[in-house]
Scaffold this motif. Structure first.
Motif, PDB file in Angstrom:
ATOM      1  N   THR A   1       0.909  -1.104  -0.168  1.00  0.00           N
ATOM      2  CA  THR A   1       0.053  -0.042  -0.110  1.00  0.00           C
ATOM      3  C   THR A   1       0.836   1.181  -0.151  1.00  0.00           C
ATOM      4  N   CYS A   2       1.767   1.196   0.785  1.00  0.00           N
ATOM      5  CA  CYS A   2       2.931   2.395   1.012  1.00  0.00           C
ATOM      6  C   CYS A   2       3.718   2.600  -0.127  1.00  0.00           C
ATOM      7  N   LEU A   3       4.074   1.516  -0.775  1.00  0.00           N
ATOM      8  CA  LEU A   3       4.955   1.696  -1.881  1.00  0.00           C
ATOM      9  C   LEU A   3       4.095   2.429  -3.020  1.00  0.00           C
ATOM     10  N   SER A   4       2.934   1.611  -3.390  1.00  0.00           N
ATOM     11  CA  SER A   4       2.219   1.954  -4.553  1.00  0.00           C
ATOM     12  C   SER A   4       1.869   3.644  -4.286  1.00  0.00           C
ATOM     13  N   TRP A   5       1.322   3.959  -3.170  1.00  0.00           N
ATOM     14  CA  TRP A   5       1.035   5.496  -2.757  1.00  0.00           C
ATOM     15  C   TRP A   5       2.534   6.527  -3.396  1.00  0.00           C
ATOM     16  N   LEU A   6       3.498   5.831  -2.726  1.00  0.00           N
ATOM     17  CA  LEU A   6       4.977   6.531  -3.049  1.00  0.00           C
ATOM     18  C   LEU A   6       4.958   6.581  -4.347  1.00  0.00           C
ATOM     19  N   ALA A   7       4.812   5.637  -5.072  1.00  0.00           N
ATOM     20  CA  ALA A   7       5.113   5.615  -6.785  1.00  0.00           C
ATOM     21  C   ALA A   7       4.289   6.751  -7.386  1.00  0.00           C
ATOM     22  N   LEU A   8       2.874   6.894  -6.978  1.00  0.00           N
ATOM     23  CA  LEU A   8       2.012   7.832  -7.548  1.00  0.00           C
ATOM     24  C   LEU A   8       2.656   9.138  -7.320  1.00  0.00           C
ATOM     25  N   ALA A   9       2.901   9.240  -5.812  1.00  0.00           N
ATOM     26  CA  ALA A   9       3.506  10.432  -5.380  1.00  0.00           C
ATOM     27  C   ALA A   9       4.472  11.041  -6.063  1.00  0.00           C
ATOM     28  N   GLN A  10       5.656  10.385  -6.347  1.00  0.00           N
ATOM     29  CA  GLN A  10       6.736  10.750  -7.033  1.00  0.00           C
ATOM     30  C   GLN A  10       6.564  11.078  -8.300  1.00  0.00           C
TER      31      GLN A  10
ATOM     32  N   LEU B   1      -3.200   6.607   4.760  1.00  0.00           N
ATOM     33  CA  LEU B   1      -3.631   5.790   3.786  1.00  0.00           C
ATOM     34  C   LEU B   1      -4.777   4.706   4.105  1.00  0.00           C
ATOM     35  N   GLY B   2      -5.725   4.831   3.442  1.00  0.00           N
ATOM     36  CA  GLY B   2      -6.818   3.910   3.395  1.00  0.00           C
ATOM     37  C   GLY B   2      -7.043   3.068   2.450  1.00  0.00           C
ATOM     38  N   ASP B   3      -7.182   1.812   2.613  1.00  0.00           N
ATOM     39  CA  ASP B   3      -7.780   0.807   1.528  1.00  0.00           C
ATOM     40  C   ASP B   3      -9.262   0.561   1.625  1.00  0.00           C
ATOM     41  N   GLY B   4      -9.764   0.556   0.240  1.00  0.00           N
ATOM     42  CA  GLY B   4     -11.054   0.081   0.473  1.00  0.00           C
ATOM     43  C   GLY B   4     -11.777  -1.324   0.240  1.00  0.00           C
ATOM     44  N   ASP B   5     -10.554  -2.096   0.620  1.00  0.00           N
ATOM     45  CA  ASP B   5     -10.892  -3.652   0.251  1.00  0.00           C
ATOM     46  C   ASP B   5     -11.330  -4.495   1.524  1.00  0.00           C
ATOM     47  N   SER B   6     -11.750  -3.634   2.488  1.00  0.00           N
ATOM     48  CA  SER B   6     -12.389  -4.175   3.831  1.00  0.00           C
ATOM     49  C   SER B   6     -13.593  -3.522   4.232  1.00  0.00           C
ATOM     50  N   ASP B   7     -14.251  -3.824   5.369  1.00  0.00           N
ATOM     51  CA  ASP B   7     -15.328  -3.159   5.846  1.00  0.00           C
ATOM     52  C   ASP B   7     -15.182  -1.627   6.018  1.00  0.00           C
TER      53      ASP B   7
ATOM     54  N   ALA C   1      -7.835   5.098  -1.163  1.00  0.00           N
ATOM     55  CA  ALA C   1      -7.512   4.554  -2.426  1.00  0.00           C
ATOM     56  C   ALA C   1      -8.503   4.910  -3.670  1.00  0.00           C
ATOM     57  N   GLY C   2      -9.847   5.152  -3.219  1.00  0.00           N
ATOM     58  CA  GLY C   2     -10.824   5.494  -4.186  1.00  0.00           C
ATOM     59  C   GLY C   2     -11.917   4.751  -3.881  1.00  0.00           C
ATOM     60  N   PRO C   3     -13.042   5.110  -4.534  1.00  0.00           N
ATOM     61  CA  PRO C   3     -14.455   4.494  -4.245  1.00  0.00           C
ATOM     62  C   PRO C   3     -14.437   2.928  -4.575  1.00  0.00           C
ATOM     63  N   GLY C   4     -15.019   2.235  -3.846  1.00  0.00           N
ATOM     64  CA  GLY C   4     -15.066   0.729  -4.126  1.00  0.00           C
ATOM     65  C   GLY C   4     -14.259   0.018  -3.472  1.00  0.00           C
ATOM     66  N   PRO C   5     -14.300  -1.205  -3.493  1.00  0.00           N
ATOM     67  CA  PRO C   5     -13.286  -2.084  -2.817  1.00  0.00           C
ATOM     68  C   PRO C   5     -11.923  -2.203  -3.484  1.00  0.00           C
ATOM     69  N   ILE C   6     -11.053  -1.322  -3.565  1.00  0.00           N
ATOM     70  CA  ILE C   6      -9.859  -1.293  -4.184  1.00  0.00           C
ATOM     71  C   ILE C   6      -8.892  -0.730  -2.874  1.00  0.00           C
ATOM     72  N   ASP C   7      -7.599  -1.305  -3.072  1.00  0.00           N
ATOM     73  CA  ASP C   7      -6.449  -0.868  -2.537  1.00  0.00           C
ATOM     74  C   ASP C   7      -5.518  -0.113  -3.165  1.00  0.00           C
TER      75      ASP C   7
ATOM     76  N   ASN D   1      -2.470  -0.515  -4.292  1.00  0.00           N
ATOM     77  CA  ASN D   1      -1.808  -0.965  -5.401  1.00  0.00           C
ATOM     78  C   ASN D   1      -2.661  -1.096  -6.535  1.00  0.00           C
ATOM     79  N   ASP D   2      -3.900  -1.419  -6.409  1.00  0.00           N
ATOM     80  CA  ASP D   2      -4.996  -1.482  -7.341  1.00  0.00           C
ATOM     81  C   ASP D   2      -5.076  -0.161  -7.940  1.00  0.00           C
ATOM     82  N   ALA D   3      -5.134   0.809  -7.218  1.00  0.00           N
ATOM     83  CA  ALA D   3      -5.217   2.418  -7.756  1.00  0.00           C
ATOM     84  C   ALA D   3      -3.900   2.766  -8.601  1.00  0.00           C
ATOM     85  N   MET D   4      -2.777   2.400  -8.064  1.00  0.00           N
ATOM     86  CA  MET D   4      -1.380   2.545  -8.865  1.00  0.00           C
ATOM     87  C   MET D   4      -1.602   1.835 -10.299  1.00  0.00           C
ATOM     88  N   LEU D   5      -1.887   0.765 -10.356  1.00  0.00           N
ATOM     89  CA  LEU D   5      -1.847  -0.146 -11.547  1.00  0.00           C
ATOM     90  C   LEU D   5      -2.826   0.256 -12.473  1.00  0.00           C
ATOM     91  N   SER D   6      -4.099   0.905 -11.774  1.00  0.00           N
ATOM     92  CA  SER D   6      -4.998   1.491 -12.779  1.00  0.00           C
ATOM     93  C   SER D   6      -4.449   2.628 -13.461  1.00  0.00           C
TER      94      SER D   6
END
Length: 397
Positions: free
Chosen positions: A266-275, A343-349, A376-382, A384-389
């Motif tokens: 989660t953190c590395l994916s967000w960092l990649a987007l931030a950079q 950072l919050g992921d949406g793939d849990s409750d 990370a975004g609306p819906g059940p994504i984390d 890493n999903d957001a970065m790849l998308s």
């Protein structure tokens, strides 16, 4: 003797709500359907006594706990059943002799001294155990080799994460590390199930001491391992030793902005987007650390409240009340940080996650930081999903 009157008197004590009794008899405030952790009125300790109003139960590490207010008062006021009912109802037992006796100040003083001695002994034992575990954690991480050119690098590359872009000195790799787990659903104890490639991550305290080690086991192709044995209890990712209060540093902050998330990816994916400038220039030099768990990311709350949308089979489910328990453990923030991004992921409750993140935000604001919750975004994504998308969209453009 009027037994009917006596039974009615007992029933009125039994019917009393545990939070009301806590307030009137013990002078402890518990929110309706909330939870309180505090020192025990009888045996002391800073956090050994708890009352859960939602469940109508209490517990003390110095006793077995119970499911009604009468048992709570018997323990907290060190009295018998009749005296507890008298304290709860505020009335003497009908046509029976009261058993209530005022507390002896001398006995209370002796108990306080005994508790001080017990607390000192326990603190010394806990400090020694923390030191032993820190030594074991450091020894384990010391076996790791650099991650470059290993299956670990392939594992992250499959997720679009290029480790060379980050200062991940607290990640390492062991080609074959013992895996312990349960052989089948009926197994009661873990046993050695094989040796597998493993990514190690050092979880350090604010002084830089390794307190815990996070492990991600891999298969021979660099994918997350499907451990042998009981599929429900054996997991590829494990924390060991003491993860509470520690952080897995993934990128030191360079400009006062620091992101904290639950997982390493989660953190590395967000960092990649931030950079890449996805969040603006002010986040391009942000640092980040993984907390391993939501509990360690946000700390605890002072109580709970009813879940707004209880999951099936959990009609009495609760979520954090949003009020941080500042005495609980959580990740530490490096010197020089002014803004914390949670950072919050949406793939849990979503309700439970949001309540925990809001509690964490309140905690860090009280510590003097600017705080932003970044989902990370609306819906059940984390993340890493957001970065790849995002990368796929930019490639297609």
């Amino acid at each position: 003797m009027n037994d009917a009157a006596f039974e009615a008197w007992v029933e009125s004590a039994k019917a009393a709500r545990i939070e009301d009794v806590a307030a009137t008899v013990l002078n402890l405030k518990v929110q309706a359907r909330g939870e309180l952790q505090t020192a025990c009125p009888n045996c002391g300790g800073s956090d050994r006594f708890s009352i859960n109003a939602a469940k109508g139960v209490w517990n003390c590490r110095g006793a077995k706990g119970g499911h009604d207010a009468i048992g709570m008062i018997m323990h907290a006021r060190d009295c018998d059943f009749i005296a507890a009912c008298e304290l709860i109802t505020g009335e003497a037992p009908p046509k029976r002799e009261s058993t209530f006796k005022p507390r002896d100040p001398q006995i209370d003083r002796e108990k306080r001294e005994e508790r001080k001695d017990e607390d000192r002994d326990r603190a010394a034992q806990e400090a020694a155990e923390r030191e032993r575990q820190a030594n074991r954690a450091e020894a384990l991480f010391g076996q790791a080799q650099p991650i470059e050119g290993t299956l670990a690098e392939r594992y992250y590359a499959r997720r679009g994460i290029i480790l060379g872009a980050f200062s991940t000195t607290d990640l390492g790799f062991i080609p074959a590390l013992a895996y312990r787990g349960f052989t089948d659903p009926d197994a009661e104890e873990e046993t050695h199930l094989g040796d597998f490639p493993c990514i190690l991550a050092a979880a350090r305290d604010a002084r830089g001491v390794i307190r815990g080690v996070h492990r991600t086991y891999l298969d021979s192709e660099g994918r997350k391992l499907r451990p042998p044995g009981d599929a429900n209890r054996n997991h590829a990712k494990k924390g060991t030793f003491r993860m509470g209060g520690a952080s897995i540093m993934l990128q030191p902050p360079a400009d006062g902005v620091f992101a904290i998330g639950e997982g390493i990816e989660t953190c590395l994916s967000w960092l990649a987007l931030a950079q890449r400038g996805e969040f603006g220039d002010e986040y391009a030099a942000a640092g980040a650390a993984a907390a391993y768990s939501l509990g360690n990311l946000c700390g605890s709350a002072t109580g709970s409240k009813p879940h707004p949308c209880p999951p099936r089979g959990r009609k009495n489910a609760t979520i954090y009340n949003g009020e941080p328990d500042m005495s609980s453990q959580a990740v530490w923030i490096p010197e020089g940080v002014r803004r914390v991004v949670i950072l919050g992921d949406g793939d849990s409750d979503p309700s439970e996650t949001r309540a925990r993140l809001q509690t964490g935000a309140a905690r860090f604001r009280r510590l003097g930081f600017e705080v932003l919750i970044h989902m990370a975004g609306p819906g059940p994504i984390d993340w890493n999903d957001a970065m790849l998308s995002t990368m796929a969209e930019q490639k297609a453009a």
